[in-house]
Design a protein around this motif. Structure first.
Motif: not given
Lengths: 268, 268
Positions: B88-97, B194-207
């Motif tokens: 599970q991802l708990s943060a997306l870090l963008l430039p500046g973060d 720039p994320m795979t659908q798998e990584q997006i899923a790990d943000v959203l708690g989905l597959t």
DNA sequence: CGGTTCGTTGAGGCCCATCAATCTATGTGG
DNA sequence: CCACATAGATTGATGGGCCTCAACGAACCG
């Protein structure tokens, strides 16, 4: 507890003795980053304690708050209501917790704060705190610490909500509360959980019906027993193992303050 | 941007001109709470920028970190891996973060920090920051602000994970990124995701499979169009309405610094 | 004793997970 | 240039975890 020690050791004729410490026991007052002087400054900023009935909004969703509210006694929560009526709690506030830390720097709240039980609450003016933080590094650091602590808990909750089963989420919540309430003796934990199953569901992202069923499963497995609102976890270690909860959970041990010498070194 | 202005207006022979500002564009350097002097002090504390390949751990889960890492370019994330392998991802870090704000006060990290793309990163020693925060109230307040901002985003994520459908979660994420990247012009939003659908899923708690299906629904409804990793949201307003996303989302407007007079008033 | 809140139980259905296969794009080595 | 490998996107079939709707029981209260 640190607050209690302070007043116990203060001279008999001290001014502070004339009014009971308002922040005693709060996480704010317990911060190891505070000098005695700083702790007293915060104490002076606090308004008299106020008693509030259960299920009462301290702050409505989207409200503008000029004070920070500290829960001295009783339980409260932060919540957000969606347009479709769905509700999600984003924090459980236990005695000692600050209800609306965001108000320190953001004027508009993006959640509501509501009591779960009857509670006594202390308000501290946010501008006063901000001004104190300018003068007192220990106060500033204490608020950084409080904000980071909330971060840790919220991160744990995203784990639960995103990747855990209903049963595991409930077990995790019970373990978290057991820790935060410091309710464990000899591997057993006992504490009062003054929440309805509906409110628990709003923490876990479930329905009350399903919370009920999952709670029964935990009871059948001997992990939990309840009598009215009293929770008993006969084997906390086993419960933690069953759901993969980290006992070092909440960074309960507070880091030591920066030694003074470090300042000189860093600035040289 | 404030950092850029600074170097633009600095005298030609200035020392700062000899080395390019390392924190330029970072949220840290952009804080409205910093005096010019304080901003420079932070700048001096920063190590030279470092380039890191995609999918590389900046910090492993549970690591002990002595530096704060600031993402200057590229994307990264905070993540937690469960024993069963679920992530599970708990943060997306963008430039500046800042990647690991917790490390400021907690020695042990309870998440990992990993790049999603190739990224350039700047390290700032945590003890140095702590020492500066003692001397400079603006720096202390900036870190309170950063921590509270993370809190706001995490609270939004708990809402999504706890109470929203898969489609709504995805729509919310796209709206959040559109805002954070400041990617909107004339009601349309374009940005690279720039994320795979798998990584997006790990943000959203989905597959990943379900993310794919839900993304197709949004495409069919004309809410989203994608070409390779390029996202286009033709009507952000409608997308926001469809998922109930608040455009004032992230407190992008920073509160003004406390007027100096307030200190005297509060302490009188 | 009637009303209300909360806990409990059952039946049925949907959302999303799981497993698996196919397709495309990209890269690699011969 | 092609054979091959790999990562990621896409599609289908199936099943399960949790929701929804509904009813009933239990505790509390004026």
């Amino acid at each position: 507890m640190i607050g209690a020690q302070l007043s116990a050791t203060s001279p008999a004729g001290d001014v502070a003795a004339c009014r009971p410490p308002r922040l005693a026991g709060s996480r704010l007052a317990a911060s190891a980053f505070l000098s005695r002087e700083e702790r007293q400054a915060l104490e002076d900023a606090a308004a008299p304690a106020r008693t509030v009935a259960a299920n009462t909004d301290l702050l409505q969703e989207g409200a503008h708050a000029d004070d920070l509210f500290i829960i001295v006694e009783g339980w409260a929560c932060r919540y957000v209501t969606a347009k479709d009526g769905g509700r999600q709690l984003s924090a459980l506030l236990l005695p000692g917790d600050v209800g609306n830390l965001d108000s320190l720097l953001f004027s508009r709240l993006d959640y509501g704060v509501r009591t779960l039980t009857e509670a006594t609450v202390v308000a501290v003016p946010r501008d006063w705190i901000l001004a104190l933080a300018v003068q007192h590094p220990g106060i500033a650091r204490t608020f950084i610490w409080l904000a980071l602590l909330e971060n840790v808990i919220l991160t744990k909750w995203t784990q639960s909500l995103g990747r855990r089963s209903a049963k595991s989420r409930l077990a995790h919540l019970l373990c978290e509360l057991s820790m935060r309430l410091d309710a464990e003796t000899d591997g057993e934990s006992r504490f009062t959980l003054p929440m309805t199953q509906e409110q628990i569901a709003d923490v876990l992202g479930l329905t009350a019906v399903h919370v009920n069923r999952v709670l029964q499963e935990l009871r059948l497995e001997g992990m939990v027993s309840t009598k009215y609102r009293r929770m008993i976890l006969p084997d906390v270690v086993r419960l933690r193992q069953s759901c993969g909860s980290d006992p070092h959970y909440l960074h309960m041990e507070q880091p030591a303050a920066t030694p003074r010498g470090m300042v000189a070194r860093a600035l040289s």
